[in-house]
Design a protein around this motif. Structure first.
Motif, PDB file in Angstrom:
ATOM      1  N   TYR A  30      23.348 -70.462  31.498  1.00 43.99           N
ATOM      2  CA  TYR A  30      23.186 -69.199  30.782  1.00 43.99           C
ATOM      3  C   TYR A  30      21.718 -68.778  30.823  1.00 43.99           C
ATOM      4  O   TYR A  30      20.950 -69.103  29.915  1.00 43.99           O
ATOM      5  CB  TYR A  30      23.663 -69.360  29.339  1.00 43.99           C
ATOM      6  N   PRO A  31      21.335 -68.053  31.865  1.00 41.95           N
ATOM      7  CA  PRO A  31      19.933 -67.634  31.952  1.00 41.95           C
ATOM      8  C   PRO A  31      19.605 -66.561  30.926  1.00 41.95           C
ATOM      9  O   PRO A  31      20.500 -65.923  30.377  1.00 41.95           O
ATOM     10  CB  PRO A  31      19.835 -67.068  33.368  1.00 41.95           C
ATOM     11  N   SER A  32      18.335 -66.380  30.665  1.00 37.25           N
ATOM     12  CA  SER A  32      17.863 -65.193  29.952  1.00 37.25           C
ATOM     13  C   SER A  32      17.530 -64.132  30.987  1.00 37.25           C
ATOM     14  O   SER A  32      17.053 -64.456  32.081  1.00 37.25           O
ATOM     15  CB  SER A  32      16.620 -65.521  29.128  1.00 37.25           C
ATOM     16  N   PHE A  34      15.813 -60.211  31.984  1.00 32.14           N
ATOM     17  CA  PHE A  34      14.687 -59.345  31.620  1.00 32.14           C
ATOM     18  C   PHE A  34      14.620 -58.143  32.558  1.00 32.14           C
ATOM     19  O   PHE A  34      14.994 -58.228  33.722  1.00 32.14           O
ATOM     20  CB  PHE A  34      13.354 -60.101  31.742  1.00 32.14           C
ATOM     21  N   LYS A  49      14.931 -57.305  27.060  1.00 30.09           N
ATOM     22  CA  LYS A  49      15.465 -58.605  27.431  1.00 30.09           C
ATOM     23  C   LYS A  49      16.785 -58.857  26.719  1.00 30.09           C
ATOM     24  O   LYS A  49      17.118 -58.191  25.729  1.00 30.09           O
ATOM     25  CB  LYS A  49      14.478 -59.714  27.084  1.00 30.09           C
ATOM     26  N   THR A  93      15.169 -66.205  33.809  1.00 22.86           N
ATOM     27  CA  THR A  93      14.620 -67.550  33.726  1.00 22.86           C
ATOM     28  C   THR A  93      15.778 -68.517  33.800  1.00 22.86           C
ATOM     29  O   THR A  93      16.827 -68.301  33.197  1.00 22.86           O
ATOM     30  CB  THR A  93      13.835 -67.803  32.428  1.00 22.86           C
ATOM     31  N   GLY A  94      15.539 -69.595  34.552  1.00 23.56           N
ATOM     32  CA  GLY A  94      16.642 -70.497  34.853  1.00 23.56           C
ATOM     33  C   GLY A  94      16.429 -71.889  34.336  1.00 23.56           C
ATOM     34  O   GLY A  94      15.516 -72.174  33.573  1.00 23.56           O
ATOM     35  N   TYR A  95      17.275 -72.792  34.803  1.00 21.65           N
ATOM     36  CA  TYR A  95      17.274 -74.177  34.373  1.00 21.65           C
ATOM     37  C   TYR A  95      16.686 -75.069  35.454  1.00 21.65           C
ATOM     38  O   TYR A  95      16.415 -74.652  36.564  1.00 21.65           O
ATOM     39  CB  TYR A  95      18.714 -74.651  34.120  1.00 21.65           C
ATOM     40  N   GLY A  97      14.803 -77.429  37.952  1.00 27.81           N
ATOM     41  CA  GLY A  97      13.503 -77.450  38.618  1.00 27.81           C
ATOM     42  C   GLY A  97      12.753 -76.147  38.498  1.00 27.81           C
ATOM     43  O   GLY A  97      11.533 -76.122  38.589  1.00 27.81           O
ATOM     44  N   GLN A  99      12.689 -74.404  35.814  1.00 22.07           N
ATOM     45  CA  GLN A  99      12.481 -74.100  34.400  1.00 22.07           C
ATOM     46  C   GLN A  99      11.093 -73.518  34.190  1.00 22.07           C
ATOM     47  O   GLN A  99      10.089 -74.071  34.660  1.00 22.07           O
ATOM     48  CB  GLN A  99      12.631 -75.369  33.572  1.00 22.07           C
ATOM     49  N   GLY A 100      11.080 -72.417  33.495  1.00 21.48           N
ATOM     50  CA  GLY A 100       9.816 -71.739  33.275  1.00 21.48           C
ATOM     51  C   GLY A 100       9.565 -70.680  34.314  1.00 21.48           C
ATOM     52  O   GLY A 100       8.772 -69.777  34.078  1.00 21.48           O
ATOM     53  N   ASN A 101      10.204 -70.781  35.476  1.00 17.79           N
ATOM     54  CA  ASN A 101       9.997 -69.766  36.499  1.00 17.79           C
ATOM     55  C   ASN A 101      10.749 -68.498  36.147  1.00 17.79           C
ATOM     56  O   ASN A 101      11.875 -68.528  35.694  1.00 17.79           O
ATOM     57  CB  ASN A 101      10.545 -70.249  37.845  1.00 17.79           C
ATOM     58  N   LEU A 102      10.093 -67.376  36.395  1.00 17.56           N
ATOM     59  CA  LEU A 102      10.775 -66.098  36.382  1.00 17.56           C
ATOM     60  C   LEU A 102      11.227 -65.836  37.806  1.00 17.56           C
ATOM     61  O   LEU A 102      10.400 -65.826  38.712  1.00 17.56           O
ATOM     62  CB  LEU A 102       9.838 -64.989  35.940  1.00 17.56           C
ATOM     63  N   PHE A 104      12.464 -63.078  40.201  1.00 21.72           N
ATOM     64  CA  PHE A 104      12.446 -61.613  40.228  1.00 21.72           C
ATOM     65  C   PHE A 104      13.361 -61.057  41.314  1.00 21.72           C
ATOM     66  O   PHE A 104      13.526 -61.657  42.383  1.00 21.72           O
ATOM     67  CB  PHE A 104      11.031 -61.111  40.538  1.00 21.72           C
TER      68      PHE A 104
END
Lengths: 114, 113
Positions: A30-32, A34, A49, A93-95, A97, A99-102, A104
Motif C-alpha cells: 500500500y504505497p503513499s 503524491f 497526497k 513511496t514504496g516498500y 529496498g 523505502q524512502g525513495n520517491l 516519479f
C-alpha cells in the motif's frame, strides 16, 4: 518493481477548462501517493497526497482520489487558471529496498492560455 | 512551516573547481535527500541520510560527496565535475524514511563549464 505512469504532455488548455492528468501505478503493498508541481525555474512543491485507498487529497482546487482497484491517482481541477501552468509529477513511496525513495512519473507539462 | 532552504540559487563552476551546495531545514525532520534533475526529466535520487547517517547512495560518482553535519543541515561537496553534471540539484527532507512526505527546497541550478 514500483513504477508510476502518467499521461504524456504537453497538455494545453484554455483558462477555465477542466483538467485531468492521468496517473497509474504499480507497487507492492500500500504505497503513499503524491502529486508535486514544479513551476518554471523552481523546485518541487507538494500539491496533494493520499496515504490509503479511497483517500482524496485536495489543495488549491486540485483533487485526486487513491483508487486501489484501478491502481490510479488521477489529478483533476474544475477550472484551470493561467497561473496553473507548470509541470506536474505523480509519485509514490514504496516498500523494501526503495523505502524512502520517491518514484516519479515522467511529468506532464500543462500550459493554460488566457 | 514546511520550508527547506538551499544555497546558492545558481552556481557556475569550472571542471577543476571545488564548491559546496547547502541545504537546511528546521522542521525536525530526520531524513534528508539529494536529487539531481535534468531538463524535462523527473528528479533522480542521489543520496539519502537517515538520522545523520548515509543510508542510500544511488551509485553516484565520487566527485559528489555528501555530508550531514547535524540533523538540520545537508551539504553536497562538488569536485572535478563534468559538463554533463550541469543540472538542478534539489534537496528534500521528511520526518523519517518510509511512507513519509518529502518536502523540497527551491534547488541550486548548477552549470559546469
Amino acid at each position: 518493481g514500483n513504477s508510476v505512469t502518467q499521461m504524456e504532455g504537453p497538455v494545453t488548455l484554455s483558462e477555465e477548462a477542466f483538467l485531468t492528468i492521468n496517473c497509474t501505478y504499480t507497487a507492492t503493498g500500500y504505497p503513499s501517493l503524491f502529486w508535486y508541481v514544479q513551476y518554471p525555474g523552481e523546485g518541487l512543491q507538494l500539491l496533494l497526497k493520499a496515504t490509503k485507498a479511497d483517500d482524496k487529497g485536495s489543495n488549491k482546487g486540485f483533487e485526486a482520489t487513491y483508487r486501489k482497484e484501478t491502481t490510479s491517482f488521477h489529478l483533476e481541477k474544475g477550472s484551470v487558471q493561467v497561473s496553473d501552468s507548470a509541470v506536474y509529477f505523480c509519485a509514490l513511496t514504496g516498500y523494501g529496498g526503495s523505502q524512502g525513495n520517491l518514484i516519479f512519473g515522467k511529468g506532464t507539462k500543462l500550459s493554460v492560455k488566457p | 512551516d514546511t520550508e527547506v532552504t538551499q544555497t546558492p540559487k545558481h552556481l557556475v563552476m569550472g571542471m577543476t573547481n571545488k564548491k559546496s551546495l547547502k541545504c537546511e531545514q528546521h522542521m525536525g525532520h530526520r531524513a534528508m535527500y539529494w536529487y539531481k534533475q535534468k531538463a524535462k526529466k523527473p528528479p533522480e535520487l542521489m543520496f539519502v541520510y537517515s538520522y545523520e547517517k548515509l543510508s542510500i547512495n544511488e551509485s553516484v560518482p565520487s566527485r559528489f560527496s555528501p555530508e550531514c553535519p547535524n540533523s538540520s543541515l545537508l551539504n553536497l561537496h562538488l569536485h572535478a565535475l563534468q559538463p554533463e553534471d550541469s543540472a538542478l540539484y534539489l534537496c528534500a527532507s521528511s520526518q523519517d524514511t518510509g511512507h513519509m512526505t518529502q518536502y523540497f527546497g527551491p534547488g541550486t541550478r548548477l552549470l559546469v563549464l
